[in-house]
Motif scaffolding. Structure first.
Motif, mmCIF file in Angstrom:
data_model
loop_
_atom_site.group_PDB
_atom_site.id
_atom_site.type_symbol
_atom_site.label_atom_id
_atom_site.label_comp_id
_atom_site.label_asym_id
_atom_site.label_seq_id
_atom_site.Cartn_x
_atom_site.Cartn_y
_atom_site.Cartn_z
ATOM 1 N N ALA A 1 0.885 -1.123 0.055
ATOM 2 C CA ALA A 1 -0.058 -0.023 -0.083
ATOM 3 C C ALA A 1 0.969 1.294 0.035
ATOM 4 C CB ALA A 1 -1.039 -0.096 1.208
ATOM 5 N N SER A 2 0.036 2.555 -0.049
ATOM 6 C CA SER A 2 0.994 3.544 0.027
ATOM 7 C C SER A 2 1.873 3.902 1.300
ATOM 8 C CB SER A 2 0.238 4.902 -0.345
ATOM 9 O OG SER A 2 -0.932 5.005 0.443
ATOM 10 N N ASN A 3 1.252 3.247 2.373
ATOM 11 C CA ASN A 3 1.639 3.635 3.472
ATOM 12 C C ASN A 3 2.190 2.382 4.357
ATOM 13 O OD1 ASN A 3 -0.894 2.917 3.970
ATOM 14 N ND2 ASN A 3 -1.400 4.299 5.626
ATOM 15 N N GLY A 4 2.161 1.191 3.781
ATOM 16 C CA GLY A 4 2.435 0.024 4.431
ATOM 17 C C GLY A 4 2.466 -1.014 3.636
ATOM 18 N N VAL A 5 2.773 -2.378 3.907
ATOM 19 C CA VAL A 5 2.655 -3.607 3.371
ATOM 20 C C VAL A 5 1.834 -4.712 4.298
ATOM 21 C CG1 VAL A 5 3.958 -5.424 2.210
ATOM 22 C CG2 VAL A 5 4.812 -3.226 2.683
ATOM 23 N N VAL A 6 1.133 -5.333 3.600
ATOM 24 C CA VAL A 6 0.231 -6.550 4.311
ATOM 25 C C VAL A 6 0.785 -7.792 3.676
ATOM 26 C CG1 VAL A 6 -1.555 -6.132 3.041
ATOM 27 C CG2 VAL A 6 -1.957 -7.264 5.129
ATOM 28 N N ILE A 7 1.004 -8.771 4.346
ATOM 29 C CA ILE A 7 1.017 -10.058 3.746
ATOM 30 C C ILE A 7 0.150 -11.080 4.501
ATOM 31 C CG2 ILE A 7 3.429 -10.154 2.818
ATOM 32 C CD1 ILE A 7 4.765 -11.313 5.320
ATOM 33 N N ALA A 8 -0.454 -12.267 3.755
ATOM 34 C CA ALA A 8 -1.288 -13.154 4.552
ATOM 35 C C ALA A 8 -1.213 -14.352 3.873
ATOM 36 C CB ALA A 8 -2.736 -12.569 4.156
ATOM 37 N N THR A 9 -1.423 -15.204 4.777
ATOM 38 C CA THR A 9 -1.393 -16.657 4.362
ATOM 39 C C THR A 9 -2.445 -17.617 4.974
ATOM 40 O OG1 THR A 9 0.252 -18.733 4.242
ATOM 41 C CG2 THR A 9 0.320 -17.234 6.125
ATOM 42 N N GLU A 10 -2.856 -18.565 4.144
ATOM 43 C CA GLU A 10 -3.714 -19.707 4.842
ATOM 44 C C GLU A 10 -2.774 -20.277 5.784
ATOM 45 O OE1 GLU A 10 -6.268 -20.853 0.741
ATOM 46 O OE2 GLU A 10 -5.112 -22.333 1.872
ATOM 47 N N LYS A 11 -3.728 -20.683 6.778
ATOM 48 C CA LYS A 11 -3.129 -21.583 7.890
ATOM 49 C C LYS A 11 -3.881 -22.816 8.036
ATOM 50 C CE LYS A 11 -2.685 -20.271 12.463
ATOM 51 N NZ LYS A 11 -2.103 -19.390 13.631
ATOM 52 N N LYS A 12 -4.126 -23.626 7.097
ATOM 53 C CA LYS A 12 -5.016 -24.799 7.402
ATOM 54 C C LYS A 12 -3.906 -25.905 7.930
ATOM 55 C CE LYS A 12 -8.458 -24.618 4.181
ATOM 56 N NZ LYS A 12 -7.910 -24.520 2.839
ATOM 57 N N LEU A 13 -4.699 -26.415 8.888
ATOM 58 C CA LEU A 13 -3.817 -27.112 9.866
ATOM 59 C C LEU A 13 -4.356 -28.566 9.684
ATOM 60 C CD1 LEU A 13 -3.737 -25.030 13.060
ATOM 61 C CD2 LEU A 13 -1.989 -25.582 11.703
ATOM 62 N N PRO A 14 -3.536 -29.703 9.696
ATOM 63 C CA PRO A 14 -3.778 -31.061 9.391
ATOM 64 C C PRO A 14 -4.819 -31.851 10.061
ATOM 65 C CG PRO A 14 -1.328 -31.040 10.285
ATOM 66 C CD PRO A 14 -1.982 -29.701 10.153
ATOM 67 N N SER A 15 -5.000 -31.248 11.352
ATOM 68 C CA SER A 15 -6.039 -31.890 12.430
ATOM 69 C C SER A 15 -6.485 -30.742 13.298
ATOM 70 C CB SER A 15 -5.579 -32.975 12.999
ATOM 71 O OG SER A 15 -6.195 -33.122 14.324
ATOM 72 N N ILE A 16 -8.015 -31.029 13.721
ATOM 73 C CA ILE A 16 -8.453 -29.998 14.785
ATOM 74 C C ILE A 16 -7.625 -30.021 16.115
ATOM 75 C CG2 ILE A 16 -10.514 -29.505 13.670
ATOM 76 C CD1 ILE A 16 -11.519 -31.623 15.798
ATOM 77 N N LEU A 17 -6.858 -31.079 16.108
ATOM 78 C CA LEU A 17 -6.099 -31.499 17.490
ATOM 79 C C LEU A 17 -5.039 -30.483 17.541
ATOM 80 C CD1 LEU A 17 -6.937 -35.433 17.901
ATOM 81 C CD2 LEU A 17 -7.820 -33.496 19.127
ATOM 82 N N VAL A 18 -4.510 -30.013 16.421
ATOM 83 C CA VAL A 18 -3.314 -29.296 16.467
ATOM 84 C C VAL A 18 -3.441 -28.065 17.062
ATOM 85 C CG1 VAL A 18 -1.530 -27.969 15.100
ATOM 86 C CG2 VAL A 18 -2.391 -30.421 14.321
ATOM 87 N N ASP A 19 -2.543 -27.395 18.039
ATOM 88 C CA ASP A 19 -2.666 -26.178 18.892
ATOM 89 C C ASP A 19 -2.260 -25.220 17.954
ATOM 90 O OD1 ASP A 19 -1.188 -25.018 21.998
ATOM 91 O OD2 ASP A 19 -2.528 -24.077 20.526
ATOM 92 N N GLU A 20 -3.245 -24.398 17.454
ATOM 93 C CA GLU A 20 -2.960 -23.303 16.340
ATOM 94 C C GLU A 20 -2.176 -22.183 16.930
ATOM 95 O OE1 GLU A 20 -6.287 -24.306 16.962
ATOM 96 O OE2 GLU A 20 -7.189 -22.383 17.804
ATOM 97 N N ASN A 21 -2.199 -21.858 18.181
ATOM 98 C CA ASN A 21 -1.318 -20.950 18.649
ATOM 99 C C ASN A 21 0.336 -21.196 18.556
ATOM 100 O OD1 ASN A 21 -3.747 -19.591 19.567
ATOM 101 N ND2 ASN A 21 -3.493 -20.705 21.526
ATOM 102 N N SER A 22 0.620 -22.502 18.506
ATOM 103 C CA SER A 22 2.053 -22.890 18.348
ATOM 104 C C SER A 22 2.576 -22.633 16.892
ATOM 105 C CB SER A 22 2.079 -24.120 18.749
ATOM 106 O OG SER A 22 1.626 -25.190 17.900
ATOM 107 N N VAL A 23 1.431 -22.652 15.945
ATOM 108 C CA VAL A 23 1.901 -22.409 14.818
ATOM 109 C C VAL A 23 2.004 -21.074 14.247
ATOM 110 C CG1 VAL A 23 1.215 -23.062 12.241
ATOM 111 C CG2 VAL A 23 0.730 -24.648 14.118
#
Lengths: 204, 235
Positions: free
Chosen positions: B40-62
């Motif tokens: 953007a004119s005043n910054g940059v944004v990057i984004a990514t999908e975070k599909k985890l292999p199972s619902i049991l994975v602790d997403e806060n650690s990824v």
């Protein structure tokens, strides 16, 4: 006989109003014998950045060649000149690399920042940086140089007045040191021009 | 690495003039989860999908988006472990620059050095190319910048780009939506909309990661709560 006083040298840099001056003597000796009276100790890195090197003459030349090399590469990669503070950090790092087998030279770095304010600093032979707001000195005549600068220096001098001050300080100090002298060279650098003059003092 | 018995390269030219290993690496990248970035004119944004292999994975650690320096962050598409190696090397290079010049490394220099490493792995003995493309975002004295680095070691500066799965749709979407005078907030919304386009399932703050850097020159990853807020705004 100390290795840092084998060739003899005297260097000063002073801060003025939106300008700086850097000056050195011109003698190259082998202990008490004078070999040359036109030895170059002050080198231009880019238009608004100069480095002066005192101490063993071979290390003066080698350090200059290495610094020129590093700055040229920096310029090619980053497509800009190095800022004086950045250059001072580089000099310090390069000297410390040889901590246990150092270069016997003590550089003075003087430059103008992008906003036109002057920057000077000196380091010891192993890279300890010493920033200063007014003046820095180096060389075998350093004790006399300190005294002369301390008494003669005034802040915010215009380029011509700064030239007079630094020249007087240099000439009076080298006269008290038998292995430096044989004239002097002064560069006064402002944002738009560089004035270089040689000095004729006691040619001994 | 690559000395002694492995002093021959495993990446060699095919008769058609291609380095097949690099092509395969790019295939690995295209199979990876989508990442995108917008300058953007005043910054940059990057984004990514975070599909985890199972619902049991602790997403806060990824953490898929990582900091390289206080003002530079990176997202990847492809093989996660390969990206970790590059992040580690880049961080070290940035610190070495700082030690030498007492100055933060310019983004273009860091990208160049990272790209050099990636190229080395296409020519050195006994190693394979990295199976990641990186999107490096930062704000330095030359303003906001976004770079993409490929497994071959080539790098490009982008106004907006996407890598990984679904790249062509994402890029078409970005081409339509991108404007030169876009501000960071608009860019974040556009980034979310672009990710949403190809997203399978319900998008939320838990299965995407967004990193931003603005004029304060502090890169940060948004918390899941902040991402959810932006998602709500986009609805």
């Amino acid at each position: 006989m100390s290795i840092t006083s084998y060739n003899g040298s005297a260097l000063i840099a002073m801060v003025g109003k939106n300008c700086f001056a850097i000056a050195s003597d011109r003698r190259l000796g082998v202990q008490f014998q004078t070999i040359a009276t036109d030895f170059q100790r002050i080198f231009e890195i880019h238009e608004t950045l100069y480095v002066g090197l005192s101490g063993l003459a071979t290390d003066v030349q080698t350090m200059y060649q290495r610094l020129k090399f590093r700055h040229k590469l920096y310029n090619l990669r980053e497509e800009r000149n190095m800022r004086p503070e950045t250059f001072a950090s580089l000099v310090s790092a390069m000297l410390y690399e040889k901590r246990f087998g150092p270069y016997f030279c003590e550089p003075i770095i003087a430059g103008l920042n992008e906003d036109g304010t002057p920057f000077i600093c000196t380091t010891d032979l192993i890279g300890a940086k010493q920033l200063s707001k007014d003046f820095v000195v180096s060389g075998t005549a350093s004790e006399s140089l300190y005294g002369a600068c301390e008494s003669m220096y005034k802040p915010n001098l215009e380029p011509e007045e700064l030239f007079e001050t630094i020249s007087q300080a240099l000439l009076s100090s080298v006269d008290r040191d038998c292995i430096s002298g044989w004239g002097g060279i002064v560069h006064v650098v402002s944002a738009d021009q560089v004035i270089t003059r040689t000095l004729k003092g006691r040619m001994d | 690495m690559g000395d002694s018995q492995y002093s021959f390269s495993l990446t060699t030219f095919s008769p058609s003039g291609k380095l097949v290993q690099i092509e395969y690496a790019l295939t690995a990248v295209s199979a990876g989860q989508t990442s995108l970035g917008i300058k953007a004119s005043n910054g940059v944004v990057i984004a990514t999908e975070k599909k985890l292999p199972s619902i049991l994975v602790d997403e806060n650690s990824v953490h898929k988006i990582q900091l390289l320096t206080p003002n530079i962050g990176v997202a990847y598409s492809g093989m996660g472990p390969d990206s970790r190696v590059l992040v580690r090397k880049s961080r070290k290079q940035a610190q070495q620059y700082k030690r030498l010049y007492n100055e933060p490394i310019p983004l273009s220099q860091l990208v160049r050095e990272t790209a050099v490493v990636m190229q080395e792995f296409t020519q050195s003995g006994g190693v394979r190319p990295f199976g990641v493309s990186l999107l490096v975002a930062g704000f330095d004295d030359n303003g906001p910048q976004l770079y993409q680095v490929d497994p071959s070691g080539s790098y490009f500066s982008w106004k907006a780009s996407a890598i990984g799965k679904n790249v062509s749709n994402a890029k078409t979407f970005l081409e339509k939506r991108y404007t030169d005078d876009m501000e960071l907030e608009d860019a974040i919304h556009t980034a979310i909309l672009t990710l949403k386009e190809g997203f399978e399932g319900q998008i939320s703050g838990k299965n995407i990661e967004i990193g931003i850097v603005d004029a304060s020159r502090k890169f940060r990853v948004l918390t899941p709560a902040e991402v959810d807020d932006y998602l709500a705004e986009v609805e």
